[in-house]
Write an enzyme that holds these catalytic residues in place. Structure first.
Site, short mmCIF file in Angstrom:
data_model
loop_
_atom_site.label_atom_id
_atom_site.label_comp_id
_atom_site.label_asym_id
_atom_site.label_seq_id
_atom_site.Cartn_x
_atom_site.Cartn_y
_atom_site.Cartn_z
N SER A 66 95.95 -36.20 63.20
CA SER A 66 96.36 -36.76 64.03
C SER A 66 97.66 -37.50 64.05
CB SER A 66 95.22 -37.80 64.64
OG SER A 66 95.57 -38.97 63.97
N ASP A 98 88.65 -46.27 76.21
CA ASP A 98 87.02 -46.28 75.96
C ASP A 98 86.36 -45.12 76.63
OD1 ASP A 98 86.61 -49.79 75.42
OD2 ASP A 98 87.87 -49.18 76.77
N HIS A 123 85.98 -53.83 73.15
CA HIS A 123 85.76 -53.88 74.93
C HIS A 123 84.16 -53.74 74.90
CE1 HIS A 123 86.05 -53.92 79.02
NE2 HIS A 123 85.86 -52.81 78.99
N1 NAP Z 1 95.28 -52.32 74.30
C1 NAP Z 1 95.32 -53.56 74.51
O1 NAP Z 1 95.97 -54.82 74.61
C2 NAP Z 1 93.64 -53.61 74.36
C3 NAP Z 1 93.64 -55.65 74.38
C4 NAP Z 1 91.87 -55.56 74.35
C5 NAP Z 1 90.48 -54.68 73.76
N2 NAP Z 1 91.23 -54.40 73.90
C6 NAP Z 1 90.51 -52.40 73.99
O2 NAP Z 1 90.33 -51.93 72.10
C7 NAP Z 1 90.25 -50.58 72.39
C8 NAP Z 1 91.41 -49.40 71.90
O3 NAP Z 1 92.20 -49.57 72.80
P1 NAP Z 1 93.52 -49.48 72.53
O4 NAP Z 1 94.65 -49.87 74.20
O5 NAP Z 1 93.94 -50.02 70.97
O6 NAP Z 1 93.81 -47.79 72.08
P2 NAP Z 1 95.19 -47.39 71.68
O7 NAP Z 1 96.35 -47.94 71.85
O8 NAP Z 1 94.82 -46.26 73.07
O9 NAP Z 1 94.91 -46.23 70.37
C9 NAP Z 1 94.12 -44.45 70.68
C10 NAP Z 1 93.88 -44.58 69.53
O10 NAP Z 1 92.39 -43.59 69.42
C11 NAP Z 1 93.19 -42.21 69.39
N3 NAP Z 1 92.42 -41.26 69.75
C12 NAP Z 1 92.64 -40.83 70.70
N4 NAP Z 1 91.31 -40.29 70.86
C13 NAP Z 1 91.19 -39.38 70.45
C14 NAP Z 1 89.74 -38.63 70.26
N5 NAP Z 1 89.25 -38.48 71.06
N6 NAP Z 1 89.30 -38.66 68.71
C15 NAP Z 1 89.53 -39.96 67.65
N7 NAP Z 1 90.54 -40.27 67.39
C16 NAP Z 1 91.14 -40.67 69.48
C17 NAP Z 1 94.26 -42.09 69.39
O11 NAP Z 1 94.89 -41.88 68.07
P3 NAP Z 1 95.10 -39.52 68.06
O12 NAP Z 1 95.42 -39.69 69.12
O13 NAP Z 1 96.88 -39.92 66.97
O14 NAP Z 1 94.51 -39.16 67.52
C18 NAP Z 1 95.29 -44.06 68.77
O15 NAP Z 1 95.15 -44.05 67.11
C19 NAP Z 1 89.21 -50.08 73.41
O16 NAP Z 1 87.90 -50.10 73.43
C20 NAP Z 1 89.98 -50.80 74.39
O17 NAP Z 1 89.20 -51.31 75.43
C21 NAP Z 1 92.79 -53.00 73.62
#
Ligand code: NAP
Length: 354
Positions: A66, A98, A123
């Site tokens: 990935s 999520d 989360h």
């Molecule tokens: N974003 C925020 O500001 C924020 C704030 C507080 C809490 N959160 C929480 O933090 C958590 C992560 O959110 P995020 O916003 O950081 O996510 P994100 O930026 O969308 O990151 C997604 C990561 O997950 C990987 N991924 C996606 N689908 C996958 C799968 N099926 N299997 C394995 N890896 C997969 C992606 O890698 P590849 O697609 O390259 O494989 C990427 O590294 C969530 O629970 C969210 O609610 C987020």
């Protein structure tokens, strides 16, 4: 309380109790233990880098080949498959969107995770609403920084931190003398720098509900709904889109920055008397009983799990509703007006905002 002395089930805003703070000052409980961050996106990268800079042995896990694993490797991390990370780590942090928690847990985590290990969430939805159902003896904890990963990282590098919420859904079966899941969560919060600010103890339920409600009612849904309606009102009345965008969207940042740094009263002191007078006139007219009824409906949908089920079933069916809504939003004339306004500020790109 109701006048007859019976509890109404509601707490008046004036009587609400303060939140308990956790003193998460040291990452020591994680030292010498194996920590894996699954996912290297917005949150995952910041958690992995901050923990490593705090002296913790961190590896990054994800799908084979990935982009995320490539980025982690170029930041100097050892990378591995999610299943291997889930089987081998003392603390495995799920930094994944999520809507993929259920499938990743079922395929790669549940078959290998054992009692005594700890799974960390950022989360609370997937645990609270039952999309992920861990077995007995596995520690289930949450550290949810209250800001995006870029801010979490930048504040850490400046020697500061941002506040976080911490919760323990389930304690782990720990061998005598080993730290509890709670102690490991506290060390995680300290290791990413949140202990330098404040770590608030809460539950998965309270974090999940308030986080979803805040982003729907105000931060994303409410704000974008109001901004779009206001933009359309001005343009329909014959005013140029560039002016409508500047006044109703672009300047949100100025007010949000004041609220962030000074609170509501400080913001009101900083704006003009004209803007403050208009606030007292407009706020109760806009946030009327109809809006409050809509907010209670959103809250009911969130608390009952209906919102999470709806999002999950759309994701499972190929995210057709989500994709169509995203495309429709991207085609709105506000986007063109926004591009014109941003073109007047070429320094945005140089400062890394674009
Ligand atoms: N974003 C925020 O500001 C924020 C704030 C507080 C809490 N959160 C929480 O933090 C958590 C992560 O959110 P995020 O916003 O950081 O996510 P994100 O930026 O969308 O990151 C997604 C990561 O997950 C990987 N991924 C996606 N689908 C996958 C799968 N099926 N299997 C394995 N890896 C997969 C992606 O890698 P590849 O697609 O390259 O494989 C990427 O590294 C969530 O629970 C969210 O609610 C987020």
């Amino acid at each position: 309380m109701r006048p007859d002395g019976e509890k109404s089930g509601k707490i008046s805003v004036m009587e609400a109790p303060p939140c308990p703070l956790e003193p998460c000052l040291s990452a020591d409980a994680l030292r010498g233990r194996r920590v894996a961050v699954v996912g290297y996106g917005n949150q995952g990268r910041a958690h992995a880098l901050n923990l490593r800079d705090s002296g913790i042995d961190v590896r990054v896990a994800g799908r084979p080949g990935s982009d995320a694993r490539g980025r982690a490797a170029s930041d100097g991390f050892g990378t591995l498959d999610t299943r291997m990370a889930a089987g081998q780590s003392d603390l495995v942090i799920l930094a994944l969107p999520d809507e993929v928690h259920a499938e990743v847990w079922a395929h790669d985590v549940a078959p290998v995770i054992q009692a005594g290990q700890v799974a960390g969430f950022i989360h609370g939805s997937s645990i609270h609403f039952g999309l992920v159902r861990p077995g007995a003896g596995i520690g289930i904890v949450m550290v949810a920084p209250k800001g995006p990963g870029t801010t979490l990282r930048a504040r850490f590098q400046q020697g500061q931190g941002i506040p976080a919420l911490l919760a323990v859904q389930q304690e782990r079966d720990a061998a005598g003398g080993d730290p509890s899941a709670h102690a490991l969560a506290c060390a995680w919060a300290a290791g990413i720098g949140c202990g330098r600010a404040g770590v608030v103890r809460t539950s998965f339920e309270a974090e999940a509900v308030t986080d979803l409600f805040g982003e729907q009612a105000v931060l994303c849904g409410g704000m974008m709904g109001l901004a779009q309606a206001a933009f359309e009102t001005l343009v329909e009345a014959g005013y140029p889109p560039l002016l409508a965008y500047t006044e109703c969207v672009h300047e949100i940042k100025q007010v949000a920055d004041l609220l962030y740094a000074r609170g509501p009263a400080g913001m009101r002191r900083a704006i003009s008397n004209t803007a403050e007078f208009g606030t007292y006139r407009a706020a109760p007219l806009i946030a009327d009983e109809h809006v409050r009824t809509t907010m209670r409906r959103l809250l009911d949908e969130i608390r009952s799990g209906e919102f999470t089920r709806r999002m999950q079933s759309d994701h499972d069916a190929g995210a057709t509703w989500f994709r169509a809504a995203r495309e429709a939003a991207a085609a709105h004339p506000m986007e063109r007006a926004g591009a014109e306004v941003r073109a007047l500020m070429p320094w945005l790109e140089a400062e890394g905002h674009a």
